[in-house]
Design an enzyme around this catalytic site. Structure first.
Site, mmCIF file in Angstrom:
data_model
loop_
_atom_site.group_PDB
_atom_site.id
_atom_site.type_symbol
_atom_site.label_atom_id
_atom_site.label_comp_id
_atom_site.label_asym_id
_atom_site.label_seq_id
_atom_site.Cartn_x
_atom_site.Cartn_y
_atom_site.Cartn_z
ATOM 1 C CB CYS B 21 -0.906 0.003 1.220
ATOM 2 S SG CYS B 21 -0.003 0.122 2.774
ATOM 3 C CB CYS B 24 3.766 -0.323 3.168
ATOM 4 S SG CYS B 24 2.908 -1.108 4.552
ATOM 5 C CB CYS B 103 -0.616 -3.666 2.197
ATOM 6 S SG CYS B 103 1.139 -3.474 2.490
ATOM 7 C CB CYS B 106 0.760 -2.868 6.782
ATOM 8 S SG CYS B 106 -0.443 -2.304 5.551
ATOM 9 C CG ASP B 336 -10.025 -13.035 65.823
ATOM 10 O OD1 ASP B 336 -9.772 -13.459 66.973
ATOM 11 O OD2 ASP B 336 -9.251 -13.133 64.859
#
Lengths: 182, 521
Positions: B21, B24, B103, B106, B336
Site C-alpha cells: 500500500c 508502506c 498490502c 501491513c 477476628d
C-alpha cells in the site's frame, strides 16, 4: 448461697473446648481396660490428644513419677521439629504410635497413644516440669500432644473414634470399678 | 502524490509491484512527516488513476525538502491484483467502487483499518463505555507475523540493492498507524488530547489468523528462541519472533519464506476495542460494631460461612460510585470476626480496577462516605479520600511497631471480689511467651512469640465477671492471654488469677497514630 452460685457457674461455664472443639474418644486403647483417650478436634482440623476422665492415671489419687517421651532408642518425641507453614519435618504418626510413657509412684506404667493418623506438631513439655498439670487439668493444660492430620483425612480420622454419647454409653456398661469416673 | 525523491523511486516501484500500500511505501522510503500518512488512501483522484493505468507503476518524484508539507497534486497508481478484488469480510465495511488489494506487508493495518470508519468505530466504543477522561493513550497490538512481513519489505528494498539506508529510519507500522489514527480520533472526540501517557488507555489488538502460520518456519530455523509456554498460548510471541528474525541469515529466510509473499485475501481484523482506565486508590478508616462480621469474605470450599464482610460492605457503594470492575482491599492489621473495632478506626485502602469514573470532589467523597455509613449499622467509615498508589503499599508499614488497646470481658471460674483485681493495675510491661495459638496453627508456622503487655486495668462487674483493659504490643493474641490456650501462652490470666478464666467478648480500639500519608477531611 456460695455453693448454689458455684454450681450455677459449673453448669453454664463457658469453655474454649465447648466453643471450638469436638470431643472424640478411644476407649480401652490397645485393649487395655479403661485406658481411654480423648481427642479434641478443632474446627480447623488440628487435634489435641488428652487423657479421658476415665483413664487410670487420673483415678485412685495417683501421683506421677516420670513422663518419658523417649519411646525407643531411636526416637524421642521431644526431638520432633516442624518448620514453616506446612509443618515440614514433623514425625508422622499412625493410630498406635506411642507418644509417651507415664510411670506413677505406685509403679503402674501406662503408654499414651496417638489414636489418629497425622503429623506430630508438638508434645506438651509443661507436664515434664509440672506433672501435676496432667492430673489437675487433663483436658487443657495437661494435654499430651498436638497432631495435624492430612487435609484429605481430616474428616475420616474420626470414623474410628467414638462420639461423646457413644463413649458415655460404653463407660456406663463397664463393671463398676473401685472409683467411678467423674 | 507521494513526497518521494529520485532515490526512492526503485524502492517504491519494487514495493508497489509486490502489492504494497501507499503508506508502506512511504515507510520504507523513510518519510517521517506525519501529515503525509494522514492523507486518505481512497481519495477520488487515486481512484481515477487506478482505473486508467494497468500494470505499470508510475511514480512522479517531488523535489521538496522532507520537512515541508508536500503538495499532493501527483498521483500514484496501484497495480491490479491478480486475483479477484479482495474483500475484508470480517469487520471493516469497504466503500463501494474500491478495488482493494490487501498490502502483504501491513496486512491492511495501514489501509482501511486506519480510516475514518475505523476511527468512528473506536470512538463509538469509547463513548458507549462512558468513561470519564481528559486524555487518552492509544495502545496498538499487532500480530507477530507483521514482523516477518516487515523483513520481506526490507529484503525487497535495501538488502537486495545494497542500499545504505539505515534500518532505523524506516518508519514502523505501529508508529504510522498511530500518526493517522490519533489524528482521526482527535477529530471525533472533541476536547480530548491523544497523548503518549495517560490514565486512560484504548487498546486495539489486531488479529490475522489467516497468516498465523507465517511464523512457524522460524521454529525450525531458530528453535532456541521459542520456549514452550505453560499456558495454551502461542509460543510465537512478538519478542520471540523478533529475536529469531535477528538471528536468521537472509539466505535461510528467503529459502523458507516466499519473497514477495502471496497477496493476502483478507486484511487484519479487530475483534474488539479494549478500554482500560488506570486504577484509582481510595483510603479511609473503618469501625466494626458487629460481632459476626469477618473483615474479608469467609468461604470454605466455595461455600460462604458467614454473611457479608467489612470489605464487601464498603466495596458495594464504592464500586458503584466509581463504576469500577473490581477491587483489592488492604488494611493495616485485622481483627477476628467476633471482635469489634472501636476508636478512630482501622486504616484501610482499596485499589479500584478500571474505574469508569475517577474524579470526585471532596464533597462527593463525603457524600459517598455518608452513603456507606447509612447503608449498614455494622460498620462505619471515616476520612474516606482518594490517595496515590503508594498509600496501598504503605498500609502495612509499621504494623509491628504499633501498640494496641483492647477491652475484654473476662469470666472467672473462681468467685472474685474487686480487691482481688487490684494487683493487675500494677503490672507493667509484662512479657508473655505465646506459642502459635491452636486456632491459627493450621495456617501459621509453629513458633514462640514473645509479646509485651504494657499495662492493664480492670472494671469489676460481678463475682465472676470483669472488664480487662489492655495496652499491648501489636501481634499479641489477647484471647490466648486470657484463657491460656492449653497453657501454651505463659504467663496467662488463669495463672495470674489462679483460676480458670475465659474471654466472652473482645473489642479493639485503634487509635489515630502516626499515619501521615493521608489526613482527615
Amino acid at each position: 448461697m456460695e455453693q448454689v452460685e458455684q454450681k450455677d457457674v459449673e453448669e453454664k461455664a463457658p469453655s474454649v473446648i465447648d466453643r471450638y472443639y469436638t470431643r472424640w474418644y478411644r476407649a480401652d486403647m490397645k485393649d487395655k481396660p479403661c485406658e481411654d483417650h480423648c481427642i479434641l478436634q478443632h474446627s480447623n482440623r488440628i487435634c489435641v490428644v488428652t487423657l479421658a476422665e476415665t483413664h487410670p492415671i487420673l483415678q485412685e489419687g495417683r501421683t506421677i513419677q516420670t513422663i518419658n517421651y523417649q519411646i525407643s532408642n531411636a526416637c524421642s518425641r521431644l526431638n520432633n521439629k516442624v518448620s514453616g507453614k506446612s509443618k515440614r519435618g514433623g514425625q508422622f504418626l499412625t493410630e498406635f504410635a506411642p507418644l509417651c510413657r507415664i510411670t506413677c509412684t505406685d509403679k503402674t506404667e501406662y503408654t499414651i497413644y496417638s489414636c489418629i493418623r497425622g503429623r506430630l506438631l508438638e508434645v506438651n513439655e509443661n507436664i515434664l516440669e509440672t506433672p501435676n498439670l496432667l492430673l489437675e487439668k487433663p483436658s487443657t493444660d495437661g494435654y499430651i500432644a498436638v497432631i495435624l492430620p492430612k487435609f484429605e483425612e481430616s474428616k475420616s480420622i474420626t470414623e474410628k473414634l467414638l462420639s461423646r454419647e457413644q463413649f458415655e454409653s460404653v463407660v456406663s456398661k463397664r463393671s463398676p470399678a473401685p472409683s467411678q469416673p467423674s | 502524490m507521494l513526497p518521494l525523491k529520485e532515490k526512492d523511486k526503485p524502492i517504491a516501484r519494487k514495493l508497489l509491484t509486490a502489492g504494497c500500500c501507499a503508506r508502506c511505501v512511504l515507510r520504507f522510503c523513510c518519510v517521517s512527516t506525519q501529515a503525509s500518512y494522514r492523507q486518505p488512501l481512497q481519495a477520488p483522484k487515486y481512484m481515477e488513476t487506478i482505473s486508467r493505468a494497468n500494470n505499470a507503476a508510475v511514480i512522479e518524484t517531488h523535489e521538496d525538502p522532507p520537512n515541508k508539507r508536500p503538495k499532493l497534486d501527483r498521483s500514484v497508481t496501484l497495480p491490479q491484483s491478480e486475483g479477484d478484488a479482495s474483500t475484508s469480510a470480517n469487520v471493516v465495511p469497504i466503500s463501494k467502487g474500491e478495488t482493494s488489494c490487501v498490502c502483504p506487508v501491513c496486512l491492511g493495518v495501514l489501509q482501511e483499518l486506519c480510516g475514518v470508519i475505523q476511527a468512528k468505530k473506536v470512538c463509538g466504543t469509547i463513548k458507549s463505555e462512558d468513561y470519564q477522561f481528559d486524555t487518552l493513550v492509544l495502545s496498538v497490538s499487532l500480530p507477530a507475523q507483521l514482523c516477518v512481513r516487515e523483513v520481506i519489505g526490507s529484503l525487497l528494498t535495501f538488502r537486495e540493492k545494497g542500499l545504505a539506508l539505515d534500518k532505523d529510519d524506516v518508519i514502523q507500522v505501529k508508529e504510522a498507524f498511530k500518526w493517522v489514527m490519533q489524528n482521526l480520533l482527535l477529530k471525533e472526540l472533541s476536547g480530548v488530547a491523544v497523548v503518549t501517557k495517560s490514565t486512560f488507555e484504548v487498546g486495539v489488538e489486531f488479529n490475522h489468523p489467516d497468516t498465523d502460520a507465517d511464523c512457524h518456519f522460524l521454529a525450525a530455523a531458530c528453535p532456541d528462541c521459542f520456549k514452550p509456554t505453560k499456558n495454551k498460548q502461542s509460543v510465537f510471541t512478538r519478542m520471540a519472533v523478533i529475536k529469531a528474525l535477528e538471528k536468521i541469515p537472509d539466505a535461510t529466510f528467503l529459502r523458507q519464506y516466499p519473497c514477495p509473499p502471496a497477496q493476502p485475501t483478507r486484511c487484519c481484523y479487530l475483534p474488539d476495542i479494549q478500554c482500560l482506565h488506570l486504577s484509582v486508590f481510595i483510603a479511609g478508616r473503618y469501625n466494626k460494631f458487629c460481632r459476626s462480621l469477618p473483615q474479608t469474605p469467609w468461604l470454605i470450599d466455595g461455600e460462604r460461612r458467614m454473611e457479608s464482610s467489612v470489605e464487601e460492605l464498603i466495596a458495594e457503594h464504592v464500586l458503584s460510585a466509581f463504576r469500577a470492575a473490581g477491587f483489592n482491599f488492604s488494611s493495616s492489621g485485622r481483627e477476628d470476626v467476633d471482635v469489634r473495632t472501636l476508636g478512630t478506626g482501622r486504616p484501610f485502602a482499596m485499589e479500584l480496577l478500571n474505574p469508569h469514573r475517577s474524579r470526585f470532589s471532596r464533597a462527593e467523597m463525603k457524600q459517598l462516605q455518608e452513603t456507606i455509613n447509612k447503608s449498614s449499622e455494622k460498620i462505619r467509615v471515616r476520612d474516606l479520600q482518594i490517595v496515590s498508589r503508594e498509600a496501598m503499599s504503605r498500609m502495612k508499614e509499621g504494623e509491628e511497631d504499633k501498640s494496641k488497646s483492647y477491652t475484654a470481658l473476662v469470666w472467672t471460674h473462681k468467685s472474685i471480689q474487686e480487691e482481688d483485681l487490684a494487683f493487675i493495675h500494677n503490672i507493667k510491661d509484662l512479657v508473655v511467651d505465646q506459642k502459635t495459638p491452636l486456632r491459627v496453627l493450621h495456617r501459621r508456622a509453629l513458633a514462640v512469640r514473645p509479646r509485651v503487655i504494657h499495662s492493664m486495668s480492670t472494671r469489676f462487674l460481678d463475682s465472676h465477671h470483669f472488664y480487662l483493659e489492655l495496652k499491648t504490643q501489636a501481634g499479641t493474641y489477647i484471647k490466648e492471654f486470657v484463657h491460656g490456650d492449653f497453657g501454651r501462652t505463659k504467663p496467662n490470666m488463669c495463672q495470674l488469677l489462679n483460676s480458670d478464666t475465659d474471654i466472652l467478648e473482645l473489642d479493639v480500639e485503634v487509635r489515630k497514630m502516626c499515619i501521615v500519608f493521608f489526613g482527615s477531611i
